[in-house]
Write a protein that holds these residues in place. Sequence first.
Motif, PDB file in Angstrom:
ATOM      1  N   LYS A   1       0.806  -1.231   0.000  1.00 30.13           N
ATOM      2  CA  LYS A   1       0.000   0.000   0.000  1.00 30.13           C
ATOM      3  C   LYS A   1       0.837   1.278   0.000  1.00 30.13           C
TER       4      LYS A   1
ATOM      5  N   SER B   1      15.771   4.096  12.158  1.00 29.13           N
ATOM      6  CA  SER B   1      14.953   5.311  12.282  1.00 29.13           C
ATOM      7  C   SER B   1      15.218   6.021  13.615  1.00 29.13           C
TER       8      SER B   1
ATOM      9  N   ALA C   1      -1.052  -0.937  -4.086  1.00 30.59           N
ATOM     10  CA  ALA C   1      -2.488  -0.909  -3.770  1.00 30.59           C
ATOM     11  C   ALA C   1      -2.715  -1.452  -2.366  1.00 30.59           C
TER      12      ALA C   1
ATOM     13  N   PRO D   1       1.908  -8.508   6.410  1.00 32.28           N
ATOM     14  CA  PRO D   1       1.486  -7.114   6.595  1.00 32.28           C
ATOM     15  C   PRO D   1       2.076  -6.425   7.831  1.00 32.28           C
ATOM     16  N   GLY D   2       2.969  -7.095   8.560  1.00 32.07           N
ATOM     17  CA  GLY D   2       3.536  -6.449   9.756  1.00 32.07           C
ATOM     18  C   GLY D   2       2.498  -6.361  10.879  1.00 32.07           C
TER      19      GLY D   2
ATOM     20  N   ALA E   1       4.859   5.630  16.280  1.00 30.98           N
ATOM     21  CA  ALA E   1       6.037   5.542  15.399  1.00 30.98           C
ATOM     22  C   ALA E   1       6.702   4.168  15.438  1.00 30.98           C
TER      23      ALA E   1
ATOM     24  N   LYS F   1      10.377 -10.046  16.840  1.00 27.38           N
ATOM     25  CA  LYS F   1       9.778  -9.419  15.659  1.00 27.38           C
ATOM     26  C   LYS F   1      10.754  -8.363  15.165  1.00 27.38           C
TER      27      LYS F   1
ATOM     28  N   CYS G   1      20.688  -7.928  16.040  1.00 25.96           N
ATOM     29  CA  CYS G   1      20.087  -6.620  16.296  1.00 25.96           C
ATOM     30  C   CYS G   1      21.066  -5.703  17.033  1.00 25.96           C
TER      31      CYS G   1
HETATM   32  C1  LIG Z   1      12.040   2.128  15.905  1.00 25.52           C
HETATM   33  C2  LIG Z   1      12.274   0.770  15.341  1.00 25.52           C
HETATM   34  C3  LIG Z   1      13.558   0.292  15.203  1.00 25.52           C
HETATM   35  C4  LIG Z   1      13.786  -0.968  14.686  1.00 25.52           C
HETATM   36  N1  LIG Z   1      15.069  -1.399  14.569  1.00 25.52           N
HETATM   37  C5  LIG Z   1      15.310  -2.628  14.060  1.00 25.52           C
HETATM   38  C6  LIG Z   1      16.645  -3.085  13.889  1.00 25.52           C
HETATM   39  O1  LIG Z   1      17.615  -2.378  14.224  1.00 25.52           O
HETATM   40  N2  LIG Z   1      16.848  -4.303  13.361  1.00 25.52           N
HETATM   41  C7  LIG Z   1      15.814  -5.100  12.974  1.00 25.52           C
HETATM   42  O2  LIG Z   1      16.069  -6.207  12.481  1.00 25.52           O
HETATM   43  N3  LIG Z   1      14.527  -4.707  13.134  1.00 25.52           N
HETATM   44  C8  LIG Z   1      14.242  -3.503  13.661  1.00 25.52           C
HETATM   45  N4  LIG Z   1      12.949  -3.066  13.793  1.00 25.52           N
HETATM   46  C9  LIG Z   1      11.839  -3.997  13.505  1.00 25.52           C
HETATM   47  C10 LIG Z   1      11.434  -4.051  12.024  1.00 25.52           C
HETATM   48  O3  LIG Z   1      11.111  -2.780  11.540  1.00 25.52           O
HETATM   49  C11 LIG Z   1      10.240  -4.972  11.845  1.00 25.52           C
HETATM   50  O4  LIG Z   1      10.409  -6.141  12.584  1.00 25.52           O
HETATM   51  C12 LIG Z   1      10.069  -5.302  10.369  1.00 25.52           C
HETATM   52  O5  LIG Z   1       9.686  -4.140   9.676  1.00 25.52           O
HETATM   53  C13 LIG Z   1       9.037  -6.402  10.190  1.00 25.52           C
HETATM   54  O6  LIG Z   1       8.932  -6.731   8.840  1.00 25.52           O
HETATM   55  P1  LIG Z   1       7.526  -7.161   8.228  1.00 25.52           P
HETATM   56  O7  LIG Z   1       7.784  -7.387   6.784  1.00 25.52           O
HETATM   57  O8  LIG Z   1       6.905  -8.220   9.039  1.00 25.52           O
HETATM   58  O9  LIG Z   1       6.607  -5.870   8.422  1.00 25.52           O
HETATM   59  P2  LIG Z   1       6.782  -4.430   7.721  1.00 25.52           P
HETATM   60  O10 LIG Z   1       8.197  -4.152   7.449  1.00 25.52           O
HETATM   61  O11 LIG Z   1       6.016  -3.475   8.548  1.00 25.52           O
HETATM   62  O12 LIG Z   1       6.051  -4.606   6.335  1.00 25.52           O
HETATM   63  C14 LIG Z   1       4.671  -4.797   6.247  1.00 25.52           C
HETATM   64  C15 LIG Z   1       4.207  -4.127   4.967  1.00 25.52           C
HETATM   65  O13 LIG Z   1       2.861  -4.515   4.691  1.00 25.52           O
HETATM   66  C16 LIG Z   1       2.176  -3.392   4.164  1.00 25.52           C
HETATM   67  N5  LIG Z   1       0.736  -3.605   4.342  1.00 25.52           N
HETATM   68  C17 LIG Z   1       0.074  -3.769   5.509  1.00 25.52           C
HETATM   69  N6  LIG Z   1      -1.238  -3.911   5.273  1.00 25.52           N
HETATM   70  C18 LIG Z   1      -1.415  -3.855   3.937  1.00 25.52           C
HETATM   71  C19 LIG Z   1      -2.560  -3.924   3.086  1.00 25.52           C
HETATM   72  N7  LIG Z   1      -3.787  -4.080   3.577  1.00 25.52           N
HETATM   73  N8  LIG Z   1      -2.370  -3.811   1.761  1.00 25.52           N
HETATM   74  C20 LIG Z   1      -1.125  -3.627   1.236  1.00 25.52           C
HETATM   75  N9  LIG Z   1      -0.009  -3.535   2.004  1.00 25.52           N
HETATM   76  C21 LIG Z   1      -0.153  -3.656   3.330  1.00 25.52           C
HETATM   77  C22 LIG Z   1       2.736  -2.233   4.980  1.00 25.52           C
HETATM   78  O14 LIG Z   1       2.530  -1.011   4.336  1.00 25.52           O
HETATM   79  C23 LIG Z   1       4.212  -2.603   5.098  1.00 25.52           C
HETATM   80  O15 LIG Z   1       4.993  -2.058   4.070  1.00 25.52           O
HETATM   81  C24 LIG Z   1      12.694  -1.782  14.297  1.00 25.52           C
HETATM   82  C25 LIG Z   1      11.392  -1.312  14.440  1.00 25.52           C
HETATM   83  C26 LIG Z   1      11.176  -0.045  14.959  1.00 25.52           C
HETATM   84  C27 LIG Z   1       9.768   0.453  15.091  1.00 25.52           C
END
Ligand SMILES: Cc1cc2nc3c(=O)[nH]c(=O)nc-3n(C[C@H](O)[C@H](O)[C@H](O)COP(=O)(O)OP(=O)(O)OC[C@H]3O[C@@H](n4cnc5c(N)ncnc54)[C@H](O)[C@@H]3O)c2cc1C
Length: 439
Positions: free
Chosen positions: A77, A87, A118, A146-147, A173, A347, A381
């Motif tokens: 999306k 960040s 989308a 989707p995180g 955030a 996570k 990490c």
């Molecule tokens: C402040 C901070 C610092 C961090 N530091 C680290 C670090 O140093 N090292 C590390 O390994 N991890 C770190 N993390 C953790 C890391 O960001 C997450 O664990 C990682 O992003 C998870 O990946 P993911 O693919 O599961 O989810 P995400 O990366 O969040 O990806 C999910 C994607 O799905 C999309 N999505 C959701 N719903 C929909 C929908 N309905 N339609 C279309 N798209 C959709 C979202 O837009 C997003 O792009 C940190 C997190 C934070 C908040």
Amino acid sequence: MLSRRDLLKSAGVGALALGVSSQPVFAAAEKVVKMDAMLPPPKGNRVVICGGGWAGLTVAKYLKKENPNIEVILIEKRPNFFSCPISNQWLADLVSLDFLSHDYNQPASKYGYKFINAVVIGIERDKKRVYTPHGYIEYNYLVLAPGIKYNYKAWFGDNKDMINYTRVHYPAAFIPGSEHLALKRKVHEFEEGDFIITVPPGAYRCPPAPYERACMIAEVFKRNKVKGRVIILDPKDDIAPKGPGFRAAYEQVYLGIVEYVPKASIKEVDPVKKIIKTTAGDFKFADANLVPPHQAGELVWMADLIAKDKDGKPTGWADQDPLTFQAKSDPNVFLVGDVIGGVPYPKSGHMGNSQGKIVAKIIASRIAGKEYKPTLPDNTCYSMVNGSPQEAIVINVTYDYNEKEKKITPKPKVINERSEALAKATYEWARSMYKDMFA
Ligand SMILES: Cc1cc2nc3c(=O)[nH]c(=O)nc-3n(C[C@H](O)[C@H](O)[C@H](O)COP(=O)(O)OP(=O)(O)OC[C@H]3O[C@@H](n4cnc5c(N)ncnc54)[C@H](O)[C@@H]3O)c2cc1C
């Protein structure tokens, strides 16, 4: 499976979570059930990945690397990628926004998968369809990545006014985008008083992130000579992971600026009066980074793939096999990244990337009609605990699997002594991860 009513309901819930008003959502949902196919039917090897974050991007690239003939479609999306890892450093101006931002077109064109910008608004598993406002797409295999989503209900029940007020005034955030920009503005404009960070209870995205964020906010206060304190309210008994490393930074680098409060489970949040009542006392704040409890992203709820506890209540996290990441109730669906439950994996982005490679191998083998014995993922990490000079600490974790007990055990290695070498390694790690997903 989803009925038309369920679809309307889930489309409503999903879109609300994206901050859209409910009226157009229901109008859009009417269209969902009459919608046309966006692409011709799949030929047996189409994998649709929902969510282009750390996990989804990795699955997309590695599926194409495993077998270029697999038709891979990534639906995301956001128009561009913003990294949560690093960040916190960006909050303190240690890196620029460019370092965190990446474009989705480069990996899609290089590796040959289709990128569709989308929102997924519905999933019908019985028809193997994913719905977007532009039409539906049929799949042979579905990957949900989707995180997370926030569970503000745990604080405010159904009080939507309070939820919206908190989202806007005290953004968590932990989901990339505007919330991070808002938090940075708040930190840099802060004049004096107590700035509170709440640590969520239970499983949450990036366990060390709140503790690292406290250091980076304190760095800005120190640099700007602001008379402010960063107060961390943590429901846990102690900082984890990397507790000694964070404690040393609070006591040696940011003494008098960072205060850590353990056993502070939240009883009540009043964002208007700026008071948080906890089991460790009541705290008034001048400003705050209010991080509510986390849950698997909305798509997992839409797909009805959330695990239940022994009393039949939703755990908040996906119900997938711990080794193959396959949904327990659907052999054509895989869950990957922060959404997963029932495993001792943190996570993290690194973890999502590591799992993504395993899932790509499993799906490619399945399509090829071959057996594949999955390996276990790993995690690394780094946390920046000093901004001047830049110094970091690190945890590396590998995992063992006991076949007889069906148990996964973490084997962590921690370096709690902060150093400039580890700060350098932090950025090398980030560059190599971005390269792996995008270049
Ligand atoms: C402040 C901070 C610092 C961090 N530091 C680290 C670090 O140093 N090292 C590390 O390994 N991890 C770190 N993390 C953790 C890391 O960001 C997450 O664990 C990682 O992003 C998870 O990946 P993911 O693919 O599961 O989810 P995400 O990366 O969040 O990806 C999910 C994607 O799905 C999309 N999505 C959701 N719903 C929909 C929908 N309905 N339609 C279309 N798209 C959709 C979202 O837009 C997003 O792009 C940190 C997190 C934070 C908040």
